[in-house]
Enzyme design. Structure first.
Site: not given
Ligand SMILES: Nc1ncnc2c1ncn2[C@@H]1O[C@H](COP(=O)(O)OP(=O)(O)OP(=O)(O)O)[C@@H](O)[C@H]1O
Ligand SMILES: Cc1ncc(CO)c(N)n1
Length: 397
Positions: A173, A210, A212-215
């Site tokens: 990412k 931004t 929590g974008t990965g979760c």
């Protein structure tokens, strides 16, 4: 059948990341979310005050309990809590071959707080071995591979070495990279029909939301894999979900705020075959007068293009456009497709005739047109974020 997603992750009291982001994402994508909570964090948009890991036995008890009764179509793993939990979970998941497993190797919160100690990070190796795909950000790629990630070539080498050593796909990412574009890159193990490398690049969204974008991305990938989309298709759809949720965020908290998963409603068609009614365009004789009328009805104007076109958002996320009568003599009903080209090919094989083949339009929508038996114009299309969030969306909308 409703896709059943098991989320093994930590709780974020601020509701921005972790289990809370995962459940919101799965719900908006039409899945049933089940959870095995690995840790409770006292957390807000500014930082993490405290972490309370859940004992490994209790994590496994949650997993076993839902597997035994409800069953599962895909698993998402986030913050893991301890090395012991990582090892025990990997062992349990190894008993379920073929199940799509998305592993987000969470190490540090967006606020900078550590969410995994060294022993836990070392144990991530075992989770990667059972995962279908692991989704590191750039610092996580460096920690997992022990290699440099300074440029694109180094990142590729690091990701490819993980694919070779751990046997899972790796989605690198790019949120942490600098620049006006954000690039995510998927590296897949050699398999028939699987592209070894797939890349997506989109404009960076200028936003503080931004957290929590990965979760959110990893949960969305799990949901789409559960619906039988291929891994690259699942990633593409999950990225669209993340972008729209970021763009609609409400600026909560004083730090990196939560996204707005709850407002991604009519933006992504969840079905492969059934189109979704989410937009209508009407002809107008007098744009200013029509704009006044629709605003008075309570619709929010989001686009104005010269004297010929306007778009409004309605409660729930459907949109309505007005177009000058000279260019649009009759109303058009718009149905968004999960995959426009596939849908059109299928419908043509069923004997339907199209007046316009799928083609990219100026406004960023891909459209195909046909008429119903009474001559009403129907547009099948795909617009994604360009429907509600085109770059020319009115600043104050
Ligand atoms: N400013 C941005 N604009 C557009 N997309 C973004 C932006 N920031 C992150 N993304 C996207 O969000 C997803 C998550 O990427 P990121 O690198 O931020 O992961 P992460 O660091 O694990 O997230 P988290 O903040 O939850 O820890 C990726 O698909 C990335 O492209
Ligand atoms: C509980 C939890 N999981 C994951 C993240 C990563 O963003 C976070 N901040 N908190």
């Amino acid at each position: 059948m409703i896709p059943r997603i098991l989320i093994v992750a930590g709780s974020d009291s601020g509701g921005g990341a972790g289990i809370q982001a995962d459940i919101k994402t799965a719900s908006m994508l039409g899945a049933h979310a089940m959870t095995a909570i690995t840790a409770i964090t006292a957390q807000n948009t500014l930082g993490v005050d405290a972490v309370h890991p859940i004992p490994t036995e209790m994590v496994l008890a949650q997993v076993d309990c839902v597997l035994r009764d409800i069953g599962v179509d895909a698993v998402k793993i986030g913050m893991i809590g301890s090395a012991r939990t990582a090892a025990a979970l990997a062992e349990r998941l190894a008993e379920l071959p073929g199940l799509p497993i998305v592993f987000d190797p969470v190490m540090v919160a967006t606020s900078g707080a550590s969410l995994a100690d060294e022993a836990t990070i070392a144990a991530f190796e075992r989770l990667m071995r059972v995962a279908t795909v692991t989704t590191p950000n750039l610092p996580e790629l460096k920690a997992l591979s022990g290699m440099s990630i300074l440029d694109k070539g180094a990142q590729r080498a690091a990701a490819q070495s993980l694919v070779a050593r751990r046997g899972c796909a790796v989605l690198v990412k790019g949120g942490h990279a600098k620049g006006r574009q954000v690039t995510d890159r998927l590296f897949q193990p050699a398999r028939e029909g699987a592209a070894p490398e797939v890349e997506w690049t989109d404009p960076r969204i200028d936003s503080e939301a931004t957290h929590g974008t990965g979760c959110t991305l990893s949960s969305a990938i799990a949901c789409e894999l559960a619906k039988d989309w291929s891994l690259p298709e699942a990633v593409a759809r999950a990225r669209r979900f993340v972008r729209i949720a970021m763009q609609d965020a409400g600026g909560l908290g004083q730090g990196h705020g939560p996204m707005a998963q709850q407002s991604v409603r009519l933006d992504l068609n969840q079905s492969r075959w059934s189109p979704m009614l989410n937009h209508v365009t009407l002809p107008t004789r007098d744009l200013s007068a029509s704009e006044h009328f629709w605003r008075l009805l309570g619709l929010r104007q989001i686009v104005r293009a010269d004297e010929r076109y306007a778009r409004f958002e309605t409660e729930g996320g459907a949109t309505l456009s007005l177009e000058a009568e000279e260019e649009l003599p009759a109303p058009v009903v718009f149905l968004e497709c999960g995959d426009l080209d596939l849908t059109v090919a299928y419908l043509k094989a069923q004997g339907l005739a199209f007046t316009q083949e799928p083609r990219d339009e100026n406004g960023g929508w891909r459209e195909a047109r046909l008429s119903d038996p009474s001559g009403n114009i129907v547009c099948l299309y795909q617009a994604g974020e360009m429907r509600r969030f085109p770059p020319w969306r009115l600043a104050d909308a």
